[in-house]
Design a protein around this motif. Structure first.
Motif, PDB file in Angstrom:
ATOM      1  N   ASN A 150       0.810  -1.213   0.000  1.00  0.00           N
ATOM      2  CA  ASN A 150       0.000   0.000   0.000  1.00  0.00           C
ATOM      3  C   ASN A 150       0.840   1.259   0.000  1.00  0.00           C
ATOM      4  O   ASN A 150       0.597   2.184   0.773  1.00  0.00           O
ATOM      5  N   THR A 151       1.843   1.287  -0.862  1.00  0.00           N
ATOM      6  CA  THR A 151       2.688   2.472  -0.900  1.00  0.00           C
ATOM      7  C   THR A 151       3.314   2.579  -2.270  1.00  0.00           C
ATOM      8  O   THR A 151       3.000   1.790  -3.162  1.00  0.00           O
ATOM      9  N   GLU A 185      11.853   1.870   5.221  1.00  0.00           N
ATOM     10  CA  GLU A 185      11.351   1.780   6.592  1.00  0.00           C
ATOM     11  C   GLU A 185       9.867   2.056   6.576  1.00  0.00           C
ATOM     12  O   GLU A 185       9.433   3.117   6.145  1.00  0.00           O
ATOM     13  N   LEU A 186       9.095   1.069   7.017  1.00  0.00           N
ATOM     14  CA  LEU A 186       7.651   1.250   7.068  1.00  0.00           C
ATOM     15  C   LEU A 186       7.206   1.223   8.519  1.00  0.00           C
ATOM     16  O   LEU A 186       7.780   0.511   9.333  1.00  0.00           O
ATOM     17  N   GLU A 196       3.674   0.831  10.968  1.00  0.00           N
ATOM     18  CA  GLU A 196       2.229   0.656  11.117  1.00  0.00           C
ATOM     19  C   GLU A 196       1.940   0.513  12.593  1.00  0.00           C
ATOM     20  O   GLU A 196       2.485  -0.389  13.253  1.00  0.00           O
ATOM     21  N   VAL A 219       4.626  -0.819  15.084  1.00  0.00           N
ATOM     22  CA  VAL A 219       5.564  -1.774  14.498  1.00  0.00           C
ATOM     23  C   VAL A 219       6.400  -1.079  13.441  1.00  0.00           C
ATOM     24  O   VAL A 219       5.863  -0.502  12.498  1.00  0.00           O
ATOM     25  N   ILE A 229       1.942 -11.750   4.675  1.00  0.00           N
ATOM     26  CA  ILE A 229       2.140 -10.741   5.704  1.00  0.00           C
ATOM     27  C   ILE A 229       1.369 -11.042   6.982  1.00  0.00           C
ATOM     28  O   ILE A 229       1.936 -11.143   8.059  1.00  0.00           O
ATOM     29  N   ARG A 230       0.059 -11.235   6.836  1.00  0.00           N
ATOM     30  CA  ARG A 230      -0.750 -11.221   8.048  1.00  0.00           C
ATOM     31  C   ARG A 230      -0.705 -12.510   8.848  1.00  0.00           C
ATOM     32  O   ARG A 230      -1.043 -12.530  10.024  1.00  0.00           O
ATOM     33  N   CYS A 277       8.997   5.255   3.924  1.00  0.00           N
ATOM     34  CA  CYS A 277       7.866   5.238   2.981  1.00  0.00           C
ATOM     35  C   CYS A 277       6.536   5.356   3.713  1.00  0.00           C
ATOM     36  O   CYS A 277       6.335   4.751   4.761  1.00  0.00           O
ATOM     37  N   GLN A 278       5.652   6.108   3.158  1.00  0.00           N
ATOM     38  CA  GLN A 278       4.333   6.283   3.742  1.00  0.00           C
ATOM     39  C   GLN A 278       3.410   5.159   3.305  1.00  0.00           C
ATOM     40  O   GLN A 278       3.371   4.802   2.134  1.00  0.00           O
ATOM     41  N   LEU A 279       2.644   4.615   4.232  1.00  0.00           N
ATOM     42  CA  LEU A 279       1.650   3.618   3.853  1.00  0.00           C
ATOM     43  C   LEU A 279       0.333   4.327   3.592  1.00  0.00           C
ATOM     44  O   LEU A 279      -0.115   5.119   4.406  1.00  0.00           O
ATOM     45  N   PHE A 280      -0.269   4.016   2.454  1.00  0.00           N
ATOM     46  CA  PHE A 280      -1.515   4.705   2.125  1.00  0.00           C
ATOM     47  C   PHE A 280      -2.722   4.029   2.720  1.00  0.00           C
ATOM     48  O   PHE A 280      -3.825   4.516   2.603  1.00  0.00           O
ATOM     49  N   GLY A 281      -2.538   2.901   3.300  1.00  0.00           N
ATOM     50  CA  GLY A 281      -3.693   2.203   3.869  1.00  0.00           C
ATOM     51  C   GLY A 281      -3.204   1.070   4.735  1.00  0.00           C
ATOM     52  O   GLY A 281      -2.000   0.851   4.880  1.00  0.00           O
ATOM     53  N   TYR A 282      -4.111   0.349   5.301  1.00  0.00           N
ATOM     54  CA  TYR A 282      -3.753  -0.725   6.213  1.00  0.00           C
ATOM     55  C   TYR A 282      -3.124  -1.880   5.439  1.00  0.00           C
ATOM     56  O   TYR A 282      -3.663  -2.319   4.435  1.00  0.00           O
ATOM     57  N   VAL A 283      -1.976  -2.356   5.926  1.00  0.00           N
ATOM     58  CA  VAL A 283      -1.337  -3.480   5.256  1.00  0.00           C
ATOM     59  C   VAL A 283      -1.491  -4.753   6.079  1.00  0.00           C
ATOM     60  O   VAL A 283      -1.798  -5.806   5.574  1.00  0.00           O
ATOM     61  N   GLY A 284      -1.293  -4.619   7.388  1.00  0.00           N
ATOM     62  CA  GLY A 284      -1.415  -5.793   8.252  1.00  0.00           C
ATOM     63  C   GLY A 284      -0.084  -6.227   8.820  1.00  0.00           C
ATOM     64  O   GLY A 284       0.064  -7.339   9.304  1.00  0.00           O
ATOM     65  N   ILE A 285       0.910  -5.314   8.754  1.00  0.00           N
ATOM     66  CA  ILE A 285       2.240  -5.674   9.259  1.00  0.00           C
ATOM     67  C   ILE A 285       2.181  -5.950  10.753  1.00  0.00           C
ATOM     68  O   ILE A 285       2.895  -6.792  11.272  1.00  0.00           O
ATOM     69  N   GLU A 286       1.306  -5.229  11.467  1.00  0.00           N
ATOM     70  CA  GLU A 286       1.309  -5.384  12.915  1.00  0.00           C
ATOM     71  C   GLU A 286       0.862  -6.774  13.340  1.00  0.00           C
ATOM     72  O   GLU A 286       1.052  -7.165  14.485  1.00  0.00           O
ATOM     73  N   ALA A 287       0.303  -7.535  12.420  1.00  0.00           N
ATOM     74  CA  ALA A 287      -0.078  -8.911  12.756  1.00  0.00           C
ATOM     75  C   ALA A 287       1.136  -9.749  13.130  1.00  0.00           C
ATOM     76  O   ALA A 287       1.003 -10.796  13.762  1.00  0.00           O
ATOM     77  N   VAL A 288       2.328  -9.278  12.742  1.00  0.00           N
ATOM     78  CA  VAL A 288       3.523 -10.057  13.047  1.00  0.00           C
ATOM     79  C   VAL A 288       3.734 -10.169  14.556  1.00  0.00           C
ATOM     80  O   VAL A 288       4.313 -11.131  15.051  1.00  0.00           O
ATOM     81  N   LEU A 289       3.234  -9.186  15.323  1.00  0.00           N
ATOM     82  CA  LEU A 289       3.377  -9.250  16.777  1.00  0.00           C
ATOM     83  C   LEU A 289       2.630 -10.463  17.328  1.00  0.00           C
ATOM     84  O   LEU A 289       3.165 -11.225  18.139  1.00  0.00           O
ATOM     85  N   GLN A 311       1.786 -13.069  15.662  1.00  0.00           N
ATOM     86  CA  GLN A 311       2.432 -14.279  15.162  1.00  0.00           C
ATOM     87  C   GLN A 311       3.585 -14.676  16.081  1.00  0.00           C
ATOM     88  O   GLN A 311       3.770 -15.850  16.411  1.00  0.00           O
TER      89      GLN A 311
END
Lengths: 416, 296
Positions: free
Chosen positions: A55-56, A78-79, A81, A84, A270-271, B1-13, B15
């Motif tokens: 999404n970038t 570097e991203l 969210e 994180v 990813i998820r 880099c800017q994220l334009f929307g939700y990606v779901g990276i935080e799900a790694v926590l 996991q």
């Protein structure tokens, strides 16, 4: 020391159930590393898919088709969210599939993957090391982009994947899937999977041993290879904007599971399984590389007498090897230095000779000029002499003429 | 880099959490101090179970060993799905002899042996997926509640051990000190530690960022914790509490007004357990490794 393992029951709340949180908090403050390798022909949609997945907009210009060979280009970003921080590195195979002779196409890829393992191994073997803040560049996932021919895998694909399957987690995907019709897609997928199996290519298995993820991983695996479509452009669908590709005959929605498997790929990559991909890379692929490399260097865990090698010997051997290499390098450099000196000497001698020649030449020229000047001078002097003589003669004549004239006038006067 | 929307990276926590809960945790703690200071009781209070067998049981002859022995007991405990393999190493005989010279040697030897074991596993060609961790993550040192200063034995021990392991000093049987005596004792101990350049856990050098430093500074102000251990429950104000019943009152172990046991428990278990392990792995183990590799 007694070491019996007994289960104890707790009579109250102790508090170590916060341990997973403690561990995770440490990681969030340090940040995570995730490295993806995209293998596929030029123009198959690797960059677009990465942009869509995360999404970038990652900066990149489209590659040309006339690369002489395959080279790997790595870019780190570097991203962030919520809390994180992700250090994402995307490695691209520039020029893959463009050459006429593709025999060696897989080599730069294998070399790159090995180089990252090697860097980690070197750090691990150092005496003074800092592994806990090492920037991990090892490839955690390899997205292999299959061209949407609709028939079967290309032999380049099979060869490349076979070379990579023991080094990296391969996730095969069908790129530009909007060019394949639904019924063809199903046949294509089955053909690909059966070809992979019959050729013994080990792709990444989504883990099914953990109950929370077993179910979703099992259902998703059935759809491999994922048929994806990438797009960063948004089109109005109903009353919402969605990522899509607009054609005269319709709109392909990226996030619509009926249209393509993009959502599945994002879920899996990813998820759900990002951490597992990292773990497999470290505990399986890296360990395999390490074992092979150390065995190559001649280390063994037990020598023929089944006595374990002592630590000293292991490191001594390595140190000797290292010193040996250093010595070799030093010798090489010395030789090269000597050679260069000789070359330079020869050059200088040449230059000297040239200069001498030039000097002689100049001297000669100078002499010639001088002679010419002298000759001219002589000429001039002669001319001058002649002129003087002529002048003298003329004057004499003039005075004679005058005398004669005056004598004449005298005679005339006398006559008168 | 800017994220334009939700990606779901935080799900790694999540996991990561799931994975760690599946593999479980290991924690190895050592208790050091003269006999009779309440080490076993303290461990049982910390982990709310009969982890250690007390040396003085009714009907058993108490025997003080002639040299320092090390005894390790391992248990598996579970709380809310989190499994922990807990190993407690006791050191009976420490400081109990008439001549206590070098009584720390067996302890140092034991700690180094665990580092050596881990190192040998780590340099194997074919390694285990998970190297078993028997290294001592924290060493709780019990200071007798004299109220005066640290004794030469305490200083010697802590000086030597703090270089190779995380040392957490505590004032044992603190119910014999009044609050003022306690404060003065602590003050003198802190000065003593500073004078002798003994850095106990949490060490200042390893604070990672300003937040960390602020949190650890608050802890460092209160070290050593004045603790009381108890494994019996009593009725106080209609509630069951862990405590020691005396003629002059019930000392509630988990009451911060009575003693600092809750602080010790929070430090060791609830907030800094992972940190103890990390410092052991990233600092103490690494320095052992450097020393060992430079030896050859």
């Amino acid at each position: 020391q007694s070491d019996d393992l007994r289960n104890l029951s707790l009579s109250g709340h102790v508090g170590f159930d916060s341990l997973p949180d403690q561990l995770v908090n440490k990681s969030t403050s340090q940040g995570f590393c995730f490295n993806i390798l995209c293998v596929g022909e030029t123009g198959i949609g690797k960059s677009t898919l990465m942009d869509t997945l995360f999404n970038t907009k990652f900066e990149s210009e489209p590659a040309t088709h006339n690369e002489p060979g395959v080279r790997l280009k790595a870019r780190s970003y570097e991203l962030q969210e919520s809390n994180v921080r992700l250090k994402l590195t995307i490695v691209d195979t520039v020029g893959f599939g463009d050459q006429i002779n593709k025999d060696d196409s897989y080599k730069p890829i294998v070399e790159y993957i090995d180089a990252q393992f090697e860097a980690y191994l070197q750090e691990e073997l150092k005496i003074k090391r800092s592994l806990f803040n090492y920037h991990d560049t090892r490839i955690h996932a390899c997205l292999y982009f299959i061209a949407p021919t609709g028939h079967s895998l290309k032999s380049l694909d099979l060869v490349t994947m076979k070379k990579l399957d023991s080094k990296v987690n391969i996730i095969p995907i069908i790129a530009k899937a909007d060019t394949i019709a639904k019924n063809e897609l199903h046949k294509f997928k089955s053909k690909i999977m059966s070809e992979l199996v019959s050729n013994g290519v080990q792709i990444y298995q989504f883990p099914t041993d953990e109950e929370t993820v077993a179910e979703i991983n099992a259902t998703m695996s059935v759809h491999l290879p994922f048929a994806v479509v990438g797009s960063t452009e948004e089109v109005k669908i109903g009353n919402k904007m969605a990522k899509a590709r607009q054609y005269p005959w319709g709109v392909v929605q990226v996030e619509n599971e009926n249209h393509c498997d993009f959502v599945k790929l994002r879920e899996m990559l990813i998820r759900v399984n990002m951490e597992d991909l990292r773990e497999q890379t470290h505990t399986r692929h890296y360990e395999l590389y390490r074992r092979c490399k150390l065995e190559e260097m001649g280390f063994k865990d037990t020598d023929p007498d089944s006595k374990p090698f002592s630590l000293q010997e292991t490191y001594e051997a390595k140190r000797n090897e290292f010193l040996g290499e250093l010595q070799k390098k030093e010798d090489e450099m010395r030789q090269m230095f000597v050679m260069r000196v000789k070359e330079k000497e020869a050059e200088l001698k040449e230059a000297e000779k040239d200069l001498h020649e030039k000097f002689d030449h100049l001297k000669r020229t100078h002499q010639e000029e001088k002679k010419k000047v002298e000759d001219k001078k002589k000429e001039l002097e002669e001319e001058l002499n002649n002129f003087q003589k002529k002048k003298a003669a003329a004057q004499l004549l003039q005075s004679q003429a005058q005398q004669a004239g005056s004598q004449q006038t005298k005679k005339d006067k006398d006559k008168k | 880099c800017q994220l334009f929307g939700y990606v779901g990276i935080e799900a790694v926590l999540d996991q990561m959490k799931i994975k760690t809960m599946k593999t479980g945790f290991e924690f190895n703690i050592m208790v050091v101090g003269q006999s009779g200071l309440g080490k076993s009781t303290m461990v049982n209070t910390l982990f709310k179970s009969k982890v250690s067998r007390k040396a003085s049981q009714p009907g058993q002859e108490e025997r003080i060993p002639k040299t320092v022995q090390l005894q390790s007991v391992t248990h598996v405990i579970e709380e809310k799905g989190v499994k922990m393999k807990l190993t407690v190493t006791d050191t009976p005989g420490f400081g109990d002899q008439i001549n206590n010279e070098n009584c720390w040697d067996p302890i140092i030897k034991y700690i180094n042996e665990q580092y050596e074991r881990y190192l040998r596993e780590e340099i194997l060609i074919t390694r285990k997926r998970k190297i078993p961790d028997t290294r001592v993550h924290g060493c709780v040192y019990f200071v007798p509640p004299t109220g005066h200063w640290l004794r030469p034995l305490d200083l010697e021990f802590m000086r030597r051990l703090s270089k190779i392991v995380n040392v957490v000093p505590v004032i044992a049987k603190a119910d014999t000190l009044t609050l003022e005596e306690r404060a003065e004792f602590k003050q003198r101990i802190q000065e003593d530690l500073k004078t002798h350049a003994i850095s106990v856990y949490p060490q200042e050098d390893f604070d990672q960022d300003p937040d960390d430093r602020a949190l650890n500074d608050r802890i460092r102000e209160k070290i050593p914790f004045a603790v009381v251990g108890a494994d019996q429950e009593h009725q106080v104000n209609g509630k069951r509490v862990l405590g020691r019943k005396t003629k002059w009152g019930i000392i509630e172990v988990e009451n911060p007004a009575h003693c600092e046991f809750p602080l010790l428990r929070d430090l060791l278990i609830r907030s800094h357990l992972q940190d103890l392990k990390d410092i052991t792995h990233n600092v103490h183990y690494e320095s052992y490794r450097v020393r060992r590799l430079n030896e050859s």
